[in-house]
Design a protein around this motif. Structure first.
Motif, short mmCIF file in Angstrom:
data_model
loop_
_atom_site.label_atom_id
_atom_site.label_comp_id
_atom_site.label_asym_id
_atom_site.label_seq_id
_atom_site.Cartn_x
_atom_site.Cartn_y
_atom_site.Cartn_z
N ALA A 189 0.69 -1.15 0.01
CA ALA A 189 -0.01 -0.06 0.10
C ALA A 189 0.73 1.05 0.00
O ALA A 189 0.55 2.11 -0.67
N ALA A 190 1.95 1.09 0.63
CA ALA A 190 3.00 2.36 0.77
C ALA A 190 3.76 2.41 -0.53
O ALA A 190 3.80 3.86 -1.03
N LYS A 191 4.06 1.43 -1.17
CA LYS A 191 4.94 1.60 -2.46
C LYS A 191 4.19 1.91 -3.70
O LYS A 191 4.43 2.40 -4.74
N ALA A 192 2.79 1.22 -3.69
CA ALA A 192 1.93 1.27 -4.73
C ALA A 192 0.65 1.99 -4.40
O ALA A 192 -0.33 1.07 -3.97
N PRO A 193 0.40 3.33 -4.35
CA PRO A 193 -0.98 3.79 -4.00
C PRO A 193 -2.12 3.08 -4.64
O PRO A 193 -3.16 3.29 -4.02
N PHE A 194 -1.90 2.92 -5.85
CA PHE A 194 -2.97 2.17 -6.43
C PHE A 194 -3.87 1.15 -5.80
O PHE A 194 -4.95 1.05 -5.93
N PHE A 195 -2.90 0.60 -5.07
CA PHE A 195 -3.60 -0.78 -4.31
C PHE A 195 -4.19 -0.39 -3.08
O PHE A 195 -4.74 -1.22 -2.40
N GLU A 196 -3.84 0.66 -2.57
CA GLU A 196 -3.86 1.07 -1.14
C GLU A 196 -5.69 1.16 -0.75
O GLU A 196 -5.89 0.47 0.20
N PRO A 197 -6.48 1.50 -1.71
CA PRO A 197 -7.76 1.57 -1.57
C PRO A 197 -8.46 -0.10 -1.21
O PRO A 197 -9.17 -0.26 -0.49
N MET A 198 -7.68 -0.81 -2.37
CA MET A 198 -8.28 -2.23 -2.36
C MET A 198 -7.78 -2.99 -1.26
O MET A 198 -8.33 -3.65 -0.45
N ILE A 199 -6.73 -2.63 -0.66
CA ILE A 199 -6.16 -3.21 0.52
C ILE A 199 -7.03 -2.78 1.88
O ILE A 199 -7.18 -3.64 2.59
N ARG A 200 -7.15 -1.54 1.87
CA ARG A 200 -8.09 -0.95 2.97
C ARG A 200 -9.20 -1.44 3.17
O ARG A 200 -9.87 -1.48 4.14
N HIS A 201 -9.80 -2.03 2.08
CA HIS A 201 -11.24 -2.39 1.97
C HIS A 201 -11.25 -3.83 1.60
O HIS A 201 -12.07 -4.55 1.51
N SER A 202 -10.07 -4.67 2.27
CA SER A 202 -10.19 -6.12 1.96
C SER A 202 -10.57 -6.81 3.61
O SER A 202 -10.38 -5.90 4.50
N VAL A 203 -10.66 -7.87 3.59
CA VAL A 203 -11.19 -8.57 4.91
C VAL A 203 -9.63 -8.59 5.83
O VAL A 203 -10.10 -8.53 7.12
N PHE A 204 -8.75 -8.61 5.18
CA PHE A 204 -7.59 -8.40 6.16
C PHE A 204 -7.31 -7.16 7.05
O PHE A 204 -6.74 -7.20 8.02
N LYS A 205 -7.98 -6.06 6.58
CA LYS A 205 -7.74 -5.07 7.22
C LYS A 205 -9.15 -4.66 7.96
O LYS A 205 -9.23 -4.13 9.13
N LEU A 206 -10.13 -4.97 7.21
CA LEU A 206 -11.84 -4.63 7.73
C LEU A 206 -11.96 -5.41 8.96
O LEU A 206 -12.93 -5.10 9.97
N VAL A 207 -11.25 -6.92 9.15
CA VAL A 207 -11.61 -7.33 10.22
C VAL A 207 -11.34 -7.04 11.73
O VAL A 207 -11.99 -7.28 12.74
N TYR A 208 -10.33 -6.06 11.44
CA TYR A 208 -9.98 -5.26 12.95
C TYR A 208 -11.03 -4.21 13.22
O TYR A 208 -10.68 -3.53 14.17
N ASP A 209 -11.97 -3.95 12.41
CA ASP A 209 -12.85 -2.87 12.65
C ASP A 209 -14.32 -3.37 13.17
O ASP A 209 -15.16 -2.54 13.65
N ILE A 210 -14.11 -4.81 13.40
CA ILE A 210 -15.34 -5.27 14.08
C ILE A 210 -15.52 -4.84 15.38
O ILE A 210 -16.58 -4.62 15.90
N VAL A 211 -14.56 -4.52 16.30
CA VAL A 211 -14.58 -4.12 17.47
C VAL A 211 -15.31 -2.62 17.63
O VAL A 211 -15.71 -2.11 18.58
N VAL A 212 -15.01 -1.81 16.59
CA VAL A 212 -15.51 -0.56 16.50
C VAL A 212 -16.69 -0.12 15.62
O VAL A 212 -17.15 0.70 15.09
N ILE A 213 -17.50 -1.61 15.40
CA ILE A 213 -18.63 -1.35 14.49
C ILE A 213 -19.76 -0.28 14.94
O ILE A 213 -20.42 0.33 14.13
N ASP A 214 -19.92 -0.14 16.28
CA ASP A 214 -20.90 1.01 16.97
C ASP A 214 -20.35 2.48 16.66
O ASP A 214 -21.15 3.34 16.68
N GLN A 215 -19.02 2.59 16.22
CA GLN A 215 -18.61 4.00 15.68
C GLN A 215 -18.51 4.10 14.24
O GLN A 215 -18.18 5.14 13.93
N LEU A 216 -19.04 3.26 13.40
CA LEU A 216 -19.18 3.36 11.95
C LEU A 216 -20.47 3.68 11.78
O LEU A 216 -21.42 3.32 12.22
N LYS A 217 -20.38 4.50 10.36
CA LYS A 217 -21.76 5.14 9.89
C LYS A 217 -22.03 4.71 8.49
O LYS A 217 -20.93 4.69 7.73
#
Length: 249
Positions: A189-217
């Motif tokens: 993601a740092a070396k190739a910004p083109f892939f950054e949105p794809m990585i940020r919205h992958s299950v590998f990253k989103l799984v960490y947001d489960i704990v803050v689901i009440d803060q998402l909108k």
């Protein structure tokens, strides 16, 4: 298809690795909260904070790593034992065979992933008191997301499991892959910004947001729900394609 599902369900219930992992996590669920009583001078935590910080805080590793062990025994080992050859020659299409196997493996992964959030939460409530329990809406949201992400990661594990013919190689590869996958993704993601949105919205990253689901909108909630579903479908199709082309000896 129904008979295949029943057959895979029976094998899952009788799978010794599944039984061992299940009972191990159940034991941990009852014993781990008792460590709070050994902290001198510290008040016992409230269940809501314990659920967020202790249970969900470490739960990502459970979702990704523990089912990897089951994948090696439940899927890959059937190649070495000749079971996969017998199933493939039974007259059922490989597509049905693969999705029956994937469906039951996903069920096993979900069961494993739900033990800590459900049983450890109940045990901590018994130990610490039933005051300040997690809000039901938040609790049900996290449970639902855990189910979705467990199935999504199970579909990824299944793809790699059919590529190997040795359970040890499968387990070793999957454990290393899921333990270290975050680092190369960050570098990419740092070396190739083109892939950054794809990585940020992958299950590998989103799984960490489960704990803050009440803060998402709004869109954030939609993304965290839809992505694991799309991942399950995509990797299910990829796995079925590989399985249809794979030579079974």
């Amino acid at each position: 298809m129904g008979n295949l599902i029943k057959s895979e369900g029976y094998k899952l219930r009788k799978d010794r690795a599944f039984q061992l992992l299940t009972w191990m996590l159940i034991t941990v669920s009852f014993l781990f909260p008792l460590l709070e009583f050994d902290r001198e001078g510290s008040a016992l935590p409230i269940v809501n904070d314990y659920y967020r910080n202790e249970i969900l805080g470490v739960h990502t590793n459970i979702v990704k790593l523990i089912p990897s062990i089951l994948a090696g025994f439940f899927i890959t080992s059937e190649y070495s034992m000749g079971t996969m050859k017998s199933i493939a020659s039974s007259g059922n299409s490989r597509l049905r065979i693969y999705f029956a196997k994937l469906a039951m493996f996903s069920v096993g992964a979900i069961v494993i992933s739900l033990i800590l959030p459900m049983i450890m939460t109940g045990a901590s409530a018994i130990y610490f008191g039933f005051d300040d329990m997690p809000e039901w809406t938040y609790y049900l949201q996290t449970i639902g997301l855990i189910i979705l992400y467990s199935a999504a990661f199970a579909s990824i594990m299944a793809v790699f499991s059919i590529l190997f013919t040795d359970s040890g190689k499968t387990i070793g590869f999957l454990l290393l892959f899921f333990m270290f996958v975050d680092w190369p993704l960050q570098v990419l993601a740092a070396k190739a910004p083109f892939f950054e949105p794809m990585i940020r919205h992958s299950v590998f990253k989103l799984v960490y947001d489960i704990v803050v689901i009440d803060q998402l909108k709004g869109t954030e909630v939609l993304i965290i729900v839809v992505i694991p579903i799309l991942t399950f479908v995509a990797f299910g199709l990829i796995g079925s394609f590989i399985y249809q082309k794979k030579e079974i000896k």
